[in-house]
Design a protein around this motif. Structure first.
Motif, mmCIF file in Angstrom:
data_model
loop_
_atom_site.group_PDB
_atom_site.id
_atom_site.type_symbol
_atom_site.label_atom_id
_atom_site.label_comp_id
_atom_site.label_asym_id
_atom_site.label_seq_id
_atom_site.Cartn_x
_atom_site.Cartn_y
_atom_site.Cartn_z
ATOM 1 N N ASN A 142 -11.764 -10.870 -24.205
ATOM 2 C CA ASN A 142 -12.752 -10.396 -23.235
ATOM 3 C C ASN A 142 -14.086 -11.087 -23.495
ATOM 4 O O ASN A 142 -15.094 -10.460 -23.798
ATOM 5 C CB ASN A 142 -12.887 -8.874 -23.356
ATOM 6 N N PHE A 143 -14.064 -12.416 -23.367
ATOM 7 C CA PHE A 143 -15.185 -13.238 -23.823
ATOM 8 C C PHE A 143 -16.239 -13.421 -22.740
ATOM 9 O O PHE A 143 -15.947 -13.868 -21.636
ATOM 10 C CB PHE A 143 -14.650 -14.604 -24.272
ATOM 11 N N HIS A 144 -17.475 -13.063 -23.073
ATOM 12 C CA HIS A 144 -18.619 -13.275 -22.188
ATOM 13 C C HIS A 144 -19.741 -13.880 -23.028
ATOM 14 O O HIS A 144 -20.466 -13.156 -23.718
ATOM 15 C CB HIS A 144 -19.081 -11.954 -21.572
ATOM 16 N N PRO A 145 -19.918 -15.196 -22.984
ATOM 17 C CA PRO A 145 -20.909 -15.837 -23.856
ATOM 18 C C PRO A 145 -22.332 -15.337 -23.637
ATOM 19 O O PRO A 145 -23.108 -15.238 -24.583
ATOM 20 C CB PRO A 145 -20.777 -17.327 -23.515
ATOM 21 N N ASP A 146 -22.667 -15.000 -22.385
ATOM 22 C CA ASP A 146 -24.016 -14.511 -22.137
ATOM 23 C C ASP A 146 -24.247 -13.161 -22.809
ATOM 24 O O ASP A 146 -25.302 -12.903 -23.392
ATOM 25 C CB ASP A 146 -24.294 -14.424 -20.631
ATOM 26 N N ARG A 147 -23.236 -12.298 -22.758
ATOM 27 C CA ARG A 147 -23.353 -10.989 -23.409
ATOM 28 C C ARG A 147 -23.459 -11.143 -24.924
ATOM 29 O O ARG A 147 -24.285 -10.496 -25.583
ATOM 30 C CB ARG A 147 -22.150 -10.116 -23.046
ATOM 31 N N ASP A 148 -22.621 -12.024 -25.471
ATOM 32 C CA ASP A 148 -22.681 -12.274 -26.922
ATOM 33 C C ASP A 148 -24.048 -12.838 -27.317
ATOM 34 O O ASP A 148 -24.627 -12.450 -28.339
ATOM 35 C CB ASP A 148 -21.584 -13.257 -27.332
ATOM 36 N N ALA A 149 -24.565 -13.762 -26.512
ATOM 37 C CA ALA A 149 -25.855 -14.386 -26.826
ATOM 38 C C ALA A 149 -26.972 -13.345 -26.826
ATOM 39 O O ALA A 149 -27.855 -13.375 -27.701
ATOM 40 C CB ALA A 149 -26.160 -15.495 -25.817
ATOM 41 N N MET A 150 -26.935 -12.430 -25.869
ATOM 42 C CA MET A 150 -27.961 -11.386 -25.814
ATOM 43 C C MET A 150 -27.857 -10.432 -27.007
ATOM 44 O O MET A 150 -28.872 -10.034 -27.588
ATOM 45 C CB MET A 150 -27.835 -10.592 -24.503
#
Length: 315
Positions: free
Chosen positions: A24-32
């Motif tokens: 369930n990968f979301h790079p923007d969410r991880d970055a935030m």
């Protein structure tokens, strides 16, 4: 344990890595999340995210982080963390080729050379991988890897190191190769040339047949013959190469048994997406203890949690 670990979208049974793409990968969410964690120096969140993503996903996170914050993620980690945990998470952020180039550079940095780390990398990577690592080394350090290796080594050991860097698969005859290696051991002074030429230019199946035939003919293990006939770094180089031909997982498990943090982290980061499960199995067989349990005896705190996340589970 990450609950999405076994739901990974491209996981297949039989994969030998312990770190797999997060489903369930979301790079923007991880970055935030990482941005907030860096401000709070929240190591738990940083470990949770960076050890539960594949390297390709970490590269996307780093790119997205820079786009959102106009800051470099590695620089942020250096500011928020310290010590072994900082080093480990920075290593996880490096693309694989850059990381192997980094390990080689570190093995040659400062006074003295870490010969066995050079050997570990050169003996366990394919010829194609080593060409790519050489290109990465040139890109990041603006130096030629072969020239650097020659400058750090000498004699037959230097010839072996260079041959390993440029290894290739050339067709050979098993019986003829056994004959050449046997003859090289029978004189008053053993010849290094045949060992360098044959062991760095044949595939592993061919070489395992050669080494087995040599043991049958001589009545002794190859390791024993090498100890009797060669000395110093060249002996070490041949012994490591033979071990990696015969069983690289066992060799790497033995390296983990040194319990030296740079060695342990180097192997775990290098192999976590490829074959760390095999290395874990070899470690358990050699020591009677799982790598997961051994790490718990050696490390503590957030650094321990990061190491356990890469190891992934008890055997």
């Amino acid at each position: 344990m990450d609950p999405n670990y076994f739901k990974s979208y491209d996981m297949c049974w039989g994969t030998l890595g312990t770190v797999r793409p997060f489903s369930n990968f979301h790079p923007d969410r991880d970055a935030m999340e990482i941005q907030a964690a860096l401000e709070k120096k929240d190591a738990v969140t940083l470990v949770r995210i960076l050890t539960n993503r594949s390297n390709a996903q970490r590269q996307l996170i780093a790119k997205t982080f820079e786009e959102i914050t106009q800051r470099d993620l590695a620089a942020g980690l250096k500011k928020a963390l310290s010590g072994e945990l900082e080093a480990l998470l920075l290593e996880l952020l490096m693309p694989p080729l850059e990381y192997e180039a980094h390990r080689l550079q570190q093995a040659m940095a400062g006074l003295g050379t870490d010969e066995e780390t050079l050997l570990e990398i050169l003996c366990t990577q394919s010829g194609k991988q080593l060409q790519e690592i050489s290109a990465s080394y040139r890109h990041f350090y603006r130096k030629d890897l072969e020239k650097e290796l020659k400058g750090e080594t000498s004699g037959d050991f230097a010839k072996l190191i260079v041959a390993l860097l440029n290894k290739e698969n050339v067709a050979g005859d098993v019986q003829r190769d056994i004959k050449f290696l046997s003859a090289s051991l029978n004189g008053k002074k053993a010849e290094a040339g045949p060992w360098i030429e044959i062991l760095t230019s044949r595939d592993s199946d061919h070489l395992n047949k050669v080494l087995f035939g040599l043991e049958m003919e001589s009545g002794q293990m190859v390791d024993q013959a090498l100890e009797k006939k060669f000395t110093g770094d060249f002996q070490l180089g041949l012994k490591v190469l033979v071990q990696c031909i015969q069983n690289p997982d066992v060799y790497l498990a033995k390296r983990l048994m040194t319990k030296k943090t740079p060695i342990v982290q180097g192997i775990m980061v290098s192999h976590c997406e490829d074959d760390l499960l095999c290395i874990r199995a070899a470690y358990l067989k050699l020591t009677g203890m799982s790598l997961y349990s051994a790490l718990q005896k050696q490390y503590k705190g957030d650094h321990l949690q990061a190491m356990l996340a890469i190891c992934r589970s008890e055997d």
